[in-house]
Design an enzyme around this catalytic site. Structure first.
Site, short mmCIF file in Angstrom:
data_model
loop_
_atom_site.label_atom_id
_atom_site.label_comp_id
_atom_site.label_asym_id
_atom_site.label_seq_id
_atom_site.Cartn_x
_atom_site.Cartn_y
_atom_site.Cartn_z
N THR A 168 48.00 1.77 13.44
CA THR A 168 49.03 0.74 13.59
C THR A 168 49.67 0.40 12.24
OG1 THR A 168 47.38 -1.00 13.32
CG2 THR A 168 47.88 -0.33 15.58
N GLY A 184 40.48 0.77 15.54
CA GLY A 184 39.59 1.17 16.63
C GLY A 184 38.20 0.57 16.62
N ALA A 185 37.91 -0.33 15.66
CA ALA A 185 36.52 -0.81 15.53
C ALA A 185 36.08 -1.71 16.68
CB ALA A 185 36.33 -1.53 14.20
N GLU A 186 37.00 -2.21 17.52
CA GLU A 186 36.58 -2.97 18.71
C GLU A 186 35.91 -2.04 19.72
OE1 GLU A 186 39.43 -4.46 17.07
OE2 GLU A 186 37.79 -5.82 16.67
N THR A 244 37.07 -0.20 10.06
CA THR A 244 38.38 0.47 9.98
C THR A 244 39.31 -0.16 8.94
OG1 THR A 244 38.80 -0.88 11.92
CG2 THR A 244 38.53 1.48 12.28
N ASN A 264 35.91 -5.03 10.76
CA ASN A 264 34.67 -5.49 11.38
C ASN A 264 33.77 -4.33 11.78
OD1 ASN A 264 37.07 -5.52 13.47
ND2 ASN A 264 35.25 -4.91 14.60
N ASP A 309 34.01 -10.55 13.70
CA ASP A 309 35.30 -9.86 13.59
C ASP A 309 36.11 -10.44 12.42
OD1 ASP A 309 37.44 -8.12 14.11
OD2 ASP A 309 38.30 -9.40 15.66
N ASN A 395 45.99 -13.39 10.18
CA ASN A 395 45.77 -12.02 10.65
C ASN A 395 46.61 -11.06 9.80
OD1 ASN A 395 45.26 -9.67 12.36
ND2 ASN A 395 44.41 -11.12 13.81
N TRP A 396 47.20 -10.04 10.37
CA TRP A 396 47.88 -8.99 9.59
C TRP A 396 49.23 -9.46 9.07
CZ3 TRP A 396 52.66 -7.96 11.13
CH2 TRP A 396 53.00 -8.41 12.42
O1 LIG Z 1 39.03 -3.35 14.17
C1 LIG Z 1 40.05 -2.69 14.23
O2 LIG Z 1 40.09 -1.46 14.10
C2 LIG Z 1 41.30 -3.43 14.50
C3 LIG Z 1 42.53 -2.80 14.57
C4 LIG Z 1 43.70 -3.57 14.80
C5 LIG Z 1 44.98 -2.81 14.83
O3 LIG Z 1 44.92 -1.61 14.47
O4 LIG Z 1 46.02 -3.28 15.20
C6 LIG Z 1 43.55 -4.99 14.95
C7 LIG Z 1 42.25 -5.53 14.86
N1 LIG Z 1 41.17 -4.76 14.65
C8 LIG Z 1 41.99 -6.93 14.97
O5 LIG Z 1 40.82 -7.35 14.90
C9 LIG Z 1 43.06 -7.82 15.18
O6 LIG Z 1 42.87 -9.05 15.25
C10 LIG Z 1 44.37 -7.28 15.29
C11 LIG Z 1 45.59 -7.91 15.55
C12 LIG Z 1 46.50 -6.91 15.59
C13 LIG Z 1 47.93 -7.01 15.85
O7 LIG Z 1 48.64 -6.03 15.56
O8 LIG Z 1 48.35 -8.05 16.37
N2 LIG Z 1 45.90 -5.72 15.37
C14 LIG Z 1 44.59 -5.92 15.19
CA LIG Z 2 39.03 -5.76 14.65
#
Ligand SMILES: O=C(O)c1cc(C(=O)O)c2c(n1)C(=O)C(=O)c1cc(C(=O)O)[nH]c1-2
Ligand SMILES: [Ca+2]
Length: 677
Positions: A168, A184-186, A244, A264, A309, A395-396
């Protein structure tokens, strides 16, 4: 006047590491995801300033034909713009007129949607020596001719397609190497970051975040050291361990260090991942690597033994600050866990960490940079409301640092959540009745066992990183507001969850300008100059993990790019439909099925569709507001994949028709239960 392919070649061919460094001095162009390699998102342009920002108007808007979340920051060079929509589709635009030059669709299979946790989003491209690079949601890294939009090469960044890896984040390019991590860590993956030769697409190096199977040789000394901090008794490598690198990177050319933020664990719950405890390196850390070789240099772990997380993938900014009278080369981060960190970027030494929101998991940090954890924060038996929650205090959404005000502008938030250990958790069990199984999530936690006590909030926080304290804030109606941009014109720009684009006085927080943009905003703005004129661009499109299921405005428009300049048209065209919120009614169901339907719903539907009639729907519809026909014809959609093109996978291999009837009973039953009498 139309831009030709030759114009584009001329403009982009010379963009290399030196050009990106040189641009940082004047920031006429926006050449890197975070503007400069230090990722400051502070523009030196000042022709739009506090005195004339109120005269900003629309230069143009462009519809990207995108219905899901848009998280991209545009890249702009000499009046040419590259921006991505959902599904990683790249749009090349004339930045002055908005005219489309080309579109490149990496053709992500739409059934790939459920392989990611958090919407089919993309945060943008990298530009280098005439090529545009995009990491597509299905993990393919594409190189595209910046002039023609034709593919130069494509390579698979995913080493194990049994696991749910995605991309992403935006790539960065340093000295001819395209650097990209994965998400992908979820679900359960082993995190890593890779570098590819920008010309050939060949892989140069890969650094793993967590150790693999200890029966196999360690890839490098950093993995051998990390393995000491994991308890192997639960065979963490089977779920991948996580970590990740799905977003933040920064680069210091003088120190020749690449900084990455890691995520995470897989599963989230440390009791299940590493039952004997341990820091579980290098989860939830900032790691410095040699950008030429990928060799580990040092790390700082924000959240040792993460279980909440609390990723450290959030934006990393490099700056030089005067702290206690000494000039320090620092990096700054406000990760999910709610503390603002100042770290010495030469060696990873801890300088300070203070909470920028209410925090309950730790009371503070000791002088060695270790958190002092609160009693009960890792309860194995009791439900626990972690503050911040897994949505993060930040967050991001990119923050920004203005060296003139000395302030960092943070999109801060709170999204309450209660979690408790899932006693029935088994790795990727894929059993309809076990939590998250239908979508393959591996958290090891249950949610919604108890109603949270905290209330949701979102605000823009102006934070002094030296004093480690708040200077001003702007309150919003909702969490999940956009990233920020700050400028030498004394301004901070930010889009909001409720569909506005704002400009603030960077010193005081006074609102100087705002305009509706037809949709909730999550991405960050960019500013750039062409032929002496300064422009501000924002890509809108509601979505991301929170925006999939909840929205702050009834205006949910298409993914669209807006560009503003002084003296533009007064307001953007309001072409957006307003959706009604009417609870579904009249669909026949067996009330005895509601309980079973709840369990199946939580396992398979909840993380995109939210709670029926409680969440109000975002980039993904809330089923509580479905038209009755949608529920009565649900078999086509849910089992047979009639809406795969929108990202709704077919569940025929996971759910039976009987399961589906139970889900429908739960949705209609919930709507009936909450309908005002
Ligand atoms: O653990 C991961 O690999 C991973 C990937 C991503 C992602 O790639 O978008 C998110 C998350 N975790 C995450 O925890 C999170 O809160 C999150 C919010 C978003 C978003 O784009 O809104 N991606 C992600
Ligand atoms: Ca995550």
């Amino acid at each position: 006047q139309t831009i030709t392919e030759d114009d584009i070649r001329q403009a982009t061919r010379g963009i290399d590491t030196q050009a990106i460094i040189a641009n940082a001095g004047e920031t006429r162009n926006w050449l890197n995801y975070g503007l400069d390699y230090a990722e400051t998102r502070h523009s030196k342009l000042d022709s739009i300033d506090t005195s004339n920002v109120s005269e900003l108007g629309l230069a143009w808007s462009h519809d990207m034909q995108s219905r899901r979340g848009v998280e991209a920051t545009p890249i702009v060079v000499d009046g040419i713009m590259y921006v991505t929509a959902s599904w990683s589709v790249v749009h090349a635009l004339d930045a002055v007129t908005g005219e489309e030059l080309w579109v490149y669709d990496p053709e992500v299979p739409r059934e790939y949607a459920h392989k990611g946790c958090c919407d089919v989003v993309n945060r943008g491209v990298a530009l280098y020596e005439g090529a545009v690079f995009v990491g597509a949601y299905d993990g393919m890294l594409h190189a595209i001719d910046a002039a023609t939009g034709e593919r130069l090469w494509v390579t698979d960044t995913i080493e194990n397609r049994e696991m749910s890896y995605t991309i992403t984040g935006a790539p960065r390019v340093i000295d001819g190497r395209v650097i990209i991590g994965n998400g992908g860590a979820e679900f359960g993956v082993r995190g890593y970051v890779s570098a590819y030769d920008a010309t050939s697409g060949e892989m140069d190096w890969r650094w793993y975040v967590v150790p693999g199977d200890p029966a196999k040789p360690y890839e490098d000394a950093s993995m051998e050291a990390a393995a000491e901090t994991w308890d192997p008794s639960a065979e963490y490598w089977k779920a991948g361990g996580g970590g990740t690198i799905w977003d933040a990177m920064a680069y210091d050319p003088d120190l020749n260090l690449l900084y990455v933020g890691t995520g995470n664990g897989s599963p989230w719950n440390r009791h299940l991942r590493s039952p004997g405890g341990g820091d579980n390196l290098y989860l939830a850390s900032i790691v410095a690597l040699d950008p030429a070789t990928g060799e580990y240099q040092w790390h700082y772990q924000n959240t040792p033994g993460d279980t909440w997380d609390y990723t450290s993938t959030q934006h990393i900014i490099l700056a030089d600050l005067t702290i206690d009278g000494a000039e320090r080369k620092v990096l700054m981060q406000a990760p999910k866990n709610g503390f603002f960190y100042v770290i010495d970027r030469t060696n990873g030494a801890f300088i300070s960490a203070e909470p920028f929101v209410e925090v309950t998991w730790a009371t503070g940090y000791d002088e060695n940079g270790r958190p002092i954890e609160a009693e009960g924060a890792r309860s194995k038996t009791e439900p626990w409301e972690t503050i911040p929650s897994a949505y993060g205090a930040h967050n991001w959404h990119p923050m920004s640092f203005n060296p003139e005000t000395g302030l960092v502008y943070i999109p801060a938030q709170g999204v309450p959540l209660v979690q408790s250990t899932d006693p029935a958790w088994e790795l990727n069990s894929h059993k309809p009745m076990s939590t998250m199984s239908g979508v393959g999530w591996n958290l090891g936690y249950l949610f919604n066992a108890v109603a949270p006590e905290a209330t949701p909030f979102g605000h823009l926080l102006a934070w002094d990183p030296v004093a480690q304290k708040e200077v001003w804030r702007a309150e919003y109606v909702s969490p999940w507001n956009g990233g920020t941009l700050t400028t030498a014109g004394g301004l901070v720009f930010q889009g909001t969850a409720d569909g506005r684009f704002m400009a603030y006085d960077a010193a005081t927080g006074e609102v100087l300008w705002q305009t509706p943009v037809g949709s909730g905003v999550v991405a960050a703005p960019a500013t750039w100059e062409h032929e002496g004129e300064q422009y501000v661009t924002i890509a809108v499109g509601w979505g991301g993990v929170y925006g999939m299921m909840q929205r702050a405005t009834d205006k949910v428009g298409p993914g669209r790019v807006y560009t503003f300049k002084v003296g533009g048209k007064s307001a953007p065209p309001d072409t957006v439909s307003t959706e009604r919120l009417e609870l579904v009614s009249g669909v026949p169901y067996d009330p005895d099925h509601v309980g079973d339907g709840l369990a199946i719903y939580v396992s398979n539907c909840l993380f995109c569709h939210g709670v029926p009639g409680v969440n109000n729907g975002g980039a993904v519809p809330n089923l509580g507001y479905s038209a009755p026909e949608v529920l009565t014809n649900a078999k086509d959609i849910v089992l047979d994949g009639a809406m795969v093109q929108g990202g709704m996978p077919a569940f025929a291999d996971k759910l039976s028709e009987d399961d589906l009837q139970k889900v429908i009973a739960f949705v209609q039953g919930t709507a009936d239960a909450i309908r005002p009498k």
